[in-house]
Write a protein that holds these residues in place. Structure first.
Motif, mmCIF file in Angstrom:
data_model
loop_
_atom_site.group_PDB
_atom_site.id
_atom_site.type_symbol
_atom_site.label_atom_id
_atom_site.label_comp_id
_atom_site.label_asym_id
_atom_site.label_seq_id
_atom_site.Cartn_x
_atom_site.Cartn_y
_atom_site.Cartn_z
ATOM 1 N N VAL A 49 0.478 -0.859 -0.333
ATOM 2 C CA VAL A 49 -0.110 -0.375 0.454
ATOM 3 C C VAL A 49 1.126 1.528 0.338
ATOM 4 C CG1 VAL A 49 -1.160 1.245 1.870
ATOM 5 C CG2 VAL A 49 -2.266 -1.261 1.194
ATOM 6 N N ARG A 50 0.766 2.086 -1.197
ATOM 7 C CA ARG A 50 1.584 3.419 -1.034
ATOM 8 C C ARG A 50 0.642 4.758 -0.790
ATOM 9 N NH1 ARG A 50 3.192 -0.049 -5.059
ATOM 10 N NH2 ARG A 50 5.790 -0.767 -4.986
ATOM 11 N N VAL A 51 0.698 5.477 0.216
ATOM 12 C CA VAL A 51 0.277 6.545 0.226
ATOM 13 C C VAL A 51 1.413 7.384 0.866
ATOM 14 C CG1 VAL A 51 -1.587 4.741 1.394
ATOM 15 C CG2 VAL A 51 0.251 5.316 2.991
ATOM 16 N N LYS A 52 0.219 8.792 0.348
ATOM 17 C CA LYS A 52 1.684 10.442 1.035
ATOM 18 C C LYS A 52 1.215 10.352 2.048
ATOM 19 C CE LYS A 52 2.330 12.900 -1.800
ATOM 20 N NZ LYS A 52 3.782 13.514 -2.383
ATOM 21 N N GLN A 53 2.706 10.963 3.194
ATOM 22 C CA GLN A 53 2.218 11.700 4.772
ATOM 23 C C GLN A 53 1.523 12.492 4.733
ATOM 24 O OE1 GLN A 53 5.661 13.735 5.435
ATOM 25 N NE2 GLN A 53 5.694 13.568 7.735
ATOM 26 N N GLY A 54 0.574 12.358 5.568
ATOM 27 C CA GLY A 54 -1.024 12.935 5.772
ATOM 28 C C GLY A 54 -1.713 12.125 5.528
ATOM 29 N N ASP A 55 -1.882 11.085 4.049
ATOM 30 C CA ASP A 55 -3.265 10.984 4.192
ATOM 31 C C ASP A 55 -3.803 9.869 5.584
ATOM 32 O OD1 ASP A 55 -2.571 11.523 1.200
ATOM 33 O OD2 ASP A 55 -2.166 9.881 1.182
ATOM 34 N N VAL A 56 -5.337 10.098 5.182
ATOM 35 C CA VAL A 56 -5.560 9.048 5.714
ATOM 36 C C VAL A 56 -6.185 8.168 5.973
ATOM 37 C CG1 VAL A 56 -7.790 8.781 8.227
ATOM 38 C CG2 VAL A 56 -6.823 10.710 7.331
ATOM 39 N N VAL A 57 -5.832 6.791 5.917
ATOM 40 C CA VAL A 57 -5.692 5.747 5.740
ATOM 41 C C VAL A 57 -6.603 5.043 5.968
ATOM 42 C CG1 VAL A 57 -4.221 3.671 5.132
ATOM 43 C CG2 VAL A 57 -2.918 6.410 4.901
ATOM 44 N N ARG A 58 -7.453 3.966 5.834
ATOM 45 C CA ARG A 58 -8.364 3.014 6.551
ATOM 46 C C ARG A 58 -7.888 1.510 6.150
ATOM 47 N NH1 ARG A 58 -12.381 7.472 5.371
ATOM 48 N NH2 ARG A 58 -12.452 8.294 7.177
ATOM 49 N N LEU A 59 -7.840 0.453 6.839
ATOM 50 C CA LEU A 59 -7.187 -0.556 6.397
ATOM 51 C C LEU A 59 -8.569 -1.880 6.841
ATOM 52 C CD1 LEU A 59 -3.536 -1.105 7.381
ATOM 53 C CD2 LEU A 59 -4.805 0.098 5.108
ATOM 54 N N ARG A 60 -8.995 -1.920 6.238
ATOM 55 C CA ARG A 60 -10.636 -3.053 6.325
ATOM 56 C C ARG A 60 -10.390 -4.157 6.342
ATOM 57 N NH1 ARG A 60 -15.710 -0.313 4.002
ATOM 58 N NH2 ARG A 60 -15.101 -1.056 2.323
ATOM 59 N N TRP A 61 -9.833 -5.355 7.709
ATOM 60 C CA TRP A 61 -10.076 -6.292 6.734
ATOM 61 C C TRP A 61 -10.948 -7.604 7.868
ATOM 62 C CZ3 TRP A 61 -4.612 -7.076 6.918
ATOM 63 C CH2 TRP A 61 -4.180 -5.875 7.215
ATOM 64 N N SER A 62 -11.176 -8.217 6.686
ATOM 65 C CA SER A 62 -11.771 -9.476 6.901
ATOM 66 C C SER A 62 -11.330 -11.024 6.756
ATOM 67 C CB SER A 62 -12.931 -9.633 6.097
ATOM 68 O OG SER A 62 -12.471 -9.995 4.528
#
Ligand SMILES: [Cu+2]
Length: 125
Positions: A49-62
């Motif tokens: 998963v590649r994101v930028k600093q400051g992004d709000v990241v949601r990881l949803r797991w099942s």
């Protein structure tokens, strides 16, 4: 179980902080990623998963069986049960590469890992 209580307090603090960051939202993206775990593995091969600093990241797991996953660096731990979706949400303020690993059942505070991380989170400046 003092360790579990500590976890609960810590996660509550982080979520409150994330909500504050999201409402400021100066160009930060809000990104959601869904992961399905079967037999202790992600159904795709070693996703990054590649994101930028400051992004709000949601990881949803099942998952197909009870499992504990741990996002290192941000130190977020979730117990995931079959039939539910568990959310990890954080503001990606720290840059670097952060593995999400499966935790063994070594008791509270136990920290045993499987061989390879489930997912790698990469936060770029
Ligand atoms: Cu860990």
């Amino acid at each position: 179980m003092p360790y579990a209580l500590f976890r609960t307090c810590f996660v509550g603090t982080v979520l409150a902080w994330v909500t504050g960051a999201a409402s400021i939202g100066a160009g930060a993206a809000e990104l959601t990623f869904d992961f399905r775990i079967e037999r202790g593995r992600i159904t795709e091969s070693a996703p990054v998963v590649r994101v930028k600093q400051g992004d709000v990241v949601r990881l949803r797991w099942s998952t197909d069986r009870p499992i504990v996953v741990h996002l290192h660096g941000y130190d977020i731990e979730r117990k995931i049960e079959p039939g539910t979706v568990s959310l990890m949400e954080f503001a990606a303020n720290a840059t670097g590469r952060f593995p999400v690993e499966v935790h063994g059942s070594a008791g509270p505070g136990g920290h045993s890992h499987g061989e390879a991380p489930l997912v790698r989170i990469e936060v770029y400046p």
